[in-house]
Design an enzyme around this catalytic site. Structure first.
Site, PDB file in Angstrom:
ATOM      1  N   SER A 141       7.910  -1.180   2.065  1.00 11.98           N
ATOM      2  CA  SER A 141       6.977  -0.269   2.725  1.00 11.98           C
ATOM      3  C   SER A 141       5.570  -0.815   2.565  1.00 11.98           C
ATOM      4  O   SER A 141       5.289  -1.592   1.641  1.00 11.98           O
ATOM      5  CB  SER A 141       7.069   1.120   2.076  1.00 11.98           C
ATOM      6  OG  SER A 141       6.023   1.960   2.529  1.00 11.98           O
ATOM      7  N   TYR A 154       6.963   6.463  -5.870  1.00 12.24           N
ATOM      8  CA  TYR A 154       7.443   5.816  -4.646  1.00 12.24           C
ATOM      9  C   TYR A 154       6.704   4.500  -4.423  1.00 12.24           C
ATOM     10  O   TYR A 154       7.320   3.460  -4.143  1.00 12.24           O
ATOM     11  CB  TYR A 154       7.232   6.752  -3.454  1.00 12.24           C
ATOM     12  CG  TYR A 154       7.703   6.177  -2.142  1.00 12.24           C
ATOM     13  CD1 TYR A 154       9.044   6.247  -1.780  1.00 12.24           C
ATOM     14  CD2 TYR A 154       6.806   5.574  -1.259  1.00 12.24           C
ATOM     15  CE1 TYR A 154       9.476   5.717  -0.564  1.00 12.24           C
ATOM     16  CE2 TYR A 154       7.236   5.043  -0.053  1.00 12.24           C
ATOM     17  CZ  TYR A 154       8.572   5.119   0.286  1.00 12.24           C
ATOM     18  OH  TYR A 154       9.008   4.588   1.475  1.00 12.24           O
TER      19      TYR A 154
END
Length: 263
Positions: A141, A154
């Site tokens: 990501s 995350y």
């Protein structure tokens, strides 16, 4: 790599980027093994791919369980032959105030997002090295390159995936194996609905799957961002740290919470 006839394994294939990637690979002639926990969804996807003229096989697999992953290569080999492409896509969100997260929530994010990638890679890499051929694609990501307020765990998990992918690529590329971290920006999935996000900042799924296909087809490694104009912003981070930190705090204050980040 030639995708037609290649054997590809996609984890987290029951929805989102994994599902779309499996379809995109099957459309290009790859024989796709779909791996995820929700077998009923995999069966439906297998049927849809088959009716569209593709080839797929569903296997229930929890990437947090190393024993399940270690047995997957033999299943793949028996069904289609040795694995040419592994897409480590399975992941879970991990947003919210860090102080409010439970220890179980922290552990789940790390197990699935980090160890799941490592377990999957460990299961298939030896075979690829033995054959001197293969490509491992790890879905990370942009949260793995930029700070995301409200998503400390995350973001940390995706930073780990990027570092793991780059380091491993340099370790194995001389043996004919590629490893690539694909870093998407905001994209709507089941886990990240992005209902409050300005649509102008949200990627279309075909942009992400198109990048994944291009990475495999053109042997791109060890990293690619989607959209591709994002990486130069890292220079902004390095060369003007105070301005970068101001921008991150501004994003936090106007509500662009890191819980919305997707990869």
């Amino acid at each position: 790599m030639q995708l037609k006839g290649a054997v590809a394994v996609v984890t987290g294939a029951s929805s989102g980027i994994g599902e779309a990637t499996a379809i995109a690979l099957a459309q290009r002639g790859a024989k796709v093994v779909l791996a995820a926990r929700r077998k009923e969804r995999l069966d439906d996807l297998t049927d849809r791919i088959g009716r569209a003229g593709g080839t797929a096989f569903a296997v229930r697999c929890d990437v947090g369980d190393p024993e399940q992953l270690s047995s997957l290569p033999s299943v793949v080999k028996e069904v289609f032959g040795p694995c040419d492409v592994l897409v480590n896509n399975a992941g879970v969100p991990g947003g919210g105030s860090f102080a409010d997260l439970t220890y179980e929530q922290i552990e789940q994010v790390v197990v699935v997002n980090v160890l799941g990638v490592m377990y999957g890679t460990r299961a298939f890499l030896p075979g690829m090295l033995k054959r001197g051929h293969g490509h491992i694609v790890n879905i990370a990501s942009l949260a793995g390159r930029f700070a995301t307020p409200g998503a400390a765990v995350y973001g940390a998990s995706k930073h780990a995936v990027v570092a793991f992918s780059e380091s491993l690529h340099y370790e194995v590329e001389r043996h004919g194996v590629q490893v690539t971290a694909v870093n998407p920006g905001f994209v709507v999935t089941e886990s990240f609905p992005l209902t409050d996000m300005d649509p102008r900042f949200v990627l279309r799924m075909h942009q992400v799957t198109g990048a994944i296909v291009r990475v495999i087809r053109d042997d791109i490694a060890p990293e690619i961002a989607v959209p591709r104009w994002i990486p130069p912003l890292q220079a902004f981070r390095v060369l003007t740290p105070p301005l970068y930190r101001w921008g991150v705090r501004k994003a936090r204050d106007i509500g662009l919470k890191g819980t919305k980040a997707k990869g």
